[in-house]
Design a protein around this motif. Structure first.
Motif, PDB file in Angstrom:
ATOM      1  N   VAL A 165       0.897  -0.946  -0.241  1.00  0.00           N
ATOM      2  CA  VAL A 165       0.012  -0.104  -0.405  1.00  0.00           C
ATOM      3  C   VAL A 165       1.172   1.669  -0.145  1.00  0.00           C
ATOM      4  N   GLU A 166       1.683   0.917   0.909  1.00  0.00           N
ATOM      5  CA  GLU A 166       2.858   2.257   0.213  1.00  0.00           C
ATOM      6  C   GLU A 166       2.950   3.106  -1.136  1.00  0.00           C
ATOM      7  N   ILE A 167       3.292   2.027  -2.373  1.00  0.00           N
ATOM      8  CA  ILE A 167       2.494   2.230  -3.451  1.00  0.00           C
ATOM      9  C   ILE A 167       1.578   3.329  -4.410  1.00  0.00           C
ATOM     10  N   ASP A 168       0.647   2.884  -2.949  1.00  0.00           N
ATOM     11  CA  ASP A 168      -1.349   3.088  -3.204  1.00  0.00           C
ATOM     12  C   ASP A 168      -0.751   4.701  -3.557  1.00  0.00           C
ATOM     13  N   LEU A 169      -0.373   4.480  -1.668  1.00  0.00           N
ATOM     14  CA  LEU A 169      -0.299   5.581  -1.379  1.00  0.00           C
ATOM     15  C   LEU A 169       0.814   7.299  -2.261  1.00  0.00           C
ATOM     16  N   HIS A 330      -1.940  -6.875  -4.805  1.00  0.00           N
ATOM     17  CA  HIS A 330      -0.507  -7.059  -4.854  1.00  0.00           C
ATOM     18  C   HIS A 330       0.413  -6.230  -3.759  1.00  0.00           C
ATOM     19  N   THR A 331       1.216  -7.739  -2.979  1.00  0.00           N
ATOM     20  CA  THR A 331       1.926  -7.112  -2.114  1.00  0.00           C
ATOM     21  C   THR A 331       3.040  -6.059  -2.893  1.00  0.00           C
ATOM     22  N   GLN A 332       3.325  -6.190  -3.951  1.00  0.00           N
ATOM     23  CA  GLN A 332       5.231  -5.537  -4.650  1.00  0.00           C
ATOM     24  C   GLN A 332       4.587  -4.114  -5.534  1.00  0.00           C
ATOM     25  N   ILE A 338      -6.441   0.165  -7.110  1.00  0.00           N
ATOM     26  CA  ILE A 338      -6.314   1.533  -6.916  1.00  0.00           C
ATOM     27  C   ILE A 338      -5.533   2.044  -8.192  1.00  0.00           C
ATOM     28  N   ILE A 339      -4.594   0.822  -8.647  1.00  0.00           N
ATOM     29  CA  ILE A 339      -3.837   1.428 -10.053  1.00  0.00           C
ATOM     30  C   ILE A 339      -4.538   1.012 -11.055  1.00  0.00           C
ATOM     31  N   GLN A 340      -5.742   0.573 -10.949  1.00  0.00           N
ATOM     32  CA  GLN A 340      -6.674   0.557 -12.457  1.00  0.00           C
ATOM     33  C   GLN A 340      -6.880   2.386 -12.503  1.00  0.00           C
ATOM     34  N   LEU A 341      -7.735   2.596 -10.843  1.00  0.00           N
ATOM     35  CA  LEU A 341      -8.573   3.608 -11.420  1.00  0.00           C
ATOM     36  C   LEU A 341      -7.367   5.314 -11.402  1.00  0.00           C
TER      37      LEU A 341
END
Length: 390
Positions: A165-169, A330-332, A338-341
């Motif tokens: 989720v750090e990537i999402d953020l 996905h853990t990585q 979020i990725i697709q949005l």
């Protein structure tokens, strides 16, 4: 012309820009041969930020409209918020006015540094003309004060660590900044801290001169709640989702009355899954179970989910999954939703309103059994265009 626009905003640019942006702009100008090595060094020789800014903008401005146009594009890409404060907009290269439907093939795109397609000026004007009162108006970039809040719980006392989720953020922050929002981020909050954070955000004076807001919530969760970092089950340290809509409704947040309020939720919503796979989930119960089984060997796939809420007016709430179901992450690389949005907004916000963008997101997941995002209790009274670059 672009050079005249730079002359108009020169003083404010010198006052507002920071050294980090100056360094990035110099790299852009050097890469496009607008400035050479000697000219870049002539900027860097000064220690004071305002002196560097003054030398740089005057150098570019004196080189004419085309150099100035590219400089504005670079600033929009590097810091859309600052460009908005200066009322700078892109000068797109489009061969002729577009009539009828706006198609991707007819447009030469400019993109921000983070890859969002900017809305060309003539298309922005065409949408404004054709749809008029059917769309939410946007305020002058020079005076508006757009705000966004992201709350992301990652590490919990009793529930599983939300890997990825750090990537999402990071990516959601970059996206909202590209759209001209001043983004506030908070991580690892208890339910009480979530409530306090939302209350303070709703009370911000900037909402009076904004044209809308974004709130993004990411955590473990159950059907109608988010988990605080001290939560161990659905009865301890929990935050009811409906509170979000109470805090920002027309009574409690009059500064946002009549303005679009976008709520994005990535969190647990249930335990059901549409297919069998060896994964772990982000609903709180499953997270606790997976933590007991093997806390040192996280699997590649994890899940999040969301909940149904009561809303007032001018809300749109986008959920990562349907009721009672898991939401995969996905853990990585981060959460699928979020990725697709983010990807869909980057590609289509130039000519699609937000509800159409979300329909495209849902269509993407139609053939993917891991997730089916949903939009519930939306009360937008007009079409919400994000108009990147404006």
């Amino acid at each position: 012309m672009a050079d005249k626009k730079l002359k108009e905003v020169r003083a404010e640019f010198i006052k507002r820009v920071n050294k980090s942006i100056i360094r990035q702009l110099l790299d852009d100008l050097l890469s496009k041969d607008i400035m050479d090595d000697e000219e870049v060094e002539g900027v860097n020789v000064y220690d004071k930020t305002q002196d560097q800014a003054r030398i740089m903008i005057d150098n570019v401005r004196k080189k004419g409209p085309e150099a100035s146009r590219l400089f504005i594009d670079f600033l929009l890409a590097r810091n859309a918020y600052l460009a908005g404060q200066l009322d700078l907009q892109t000068f797109p290269a489009v061969s002729q006015p577009i009539k009828g439907n706006i198609s991707e093939e007819e447009v030469q795109f400019l993109e921000s540094k983070n890859g969002i397609r900017l809305c060309p000026q003539n298309i922005f004007q065409q949408i404004q003309t054709n749809e008029g009162t059917e769309i939410y108006p946007i305020k002058d970039p020079k005076t508006r004060t757009r705000l966004a809040l992201i709350i992301c719980n990652i590490k919990f006392d009793y529930l599983g660590y939300r890997y990825g989720v750090e990537i999402d953020l990071e990516q959601m922050t970059l996206l909202l900044e590209d759209l001209g929002y001043n983004v506030e981020t908070k991580t690892n909050l208890s339910s009480q801290d979530i409530n306090t954070c939302l209350q303070k955000f709703a009370a911000r004076e900037e909402h009076k001169t904004s044209d809308g807001m974004f709130v993004v919530l990411m955590s473990h969760g159950f059907q109608d709640i988010l988990c605080g970092v001290h939560s161990g089950n659905q009865h301890s340290d929990i935050f009811p989702i409906k509170t979000v809509f109470s805090i920002f409704n027309n009574i409690n947040c009059p500064a946002l009355r009549g303005k679009p309020k976008v709520v994005i939720i990535q969190a647990g919503r249930g335990e059901q899954r549409g297919y069998r796979v060896e994964n772990v989930e982000d609903s709180a119960a499953s997270a606790a179970a997976s933590l007991q089984l093997d806390s040192h060997n996280p699997m590649q796939w994890q899940v999040d989910a969301i909940q149904r809420v009561h809303v007032e007016s001018d809300f749109i709430c986008l959920y990562s999954t349907t009721p009672n179901n898991l939401s995969w992450r996905h853990t990585q690389t981060g959460s699928f939703f979020i990725i697709q949005l983010i990807d869909t907004i980057k590609k289509h916000a130039w000519n699609c309103n937000l509800e159409e963008i979300f329909r495209k997101v849902m269509d993407h997941f139609a053939s993917d059994p891991r997730n089916m995002p949903s939009k519930e209790r939306t009360t937008l009274t007009k079409k919400l265009y994000l108009f990147p670059g404006h």
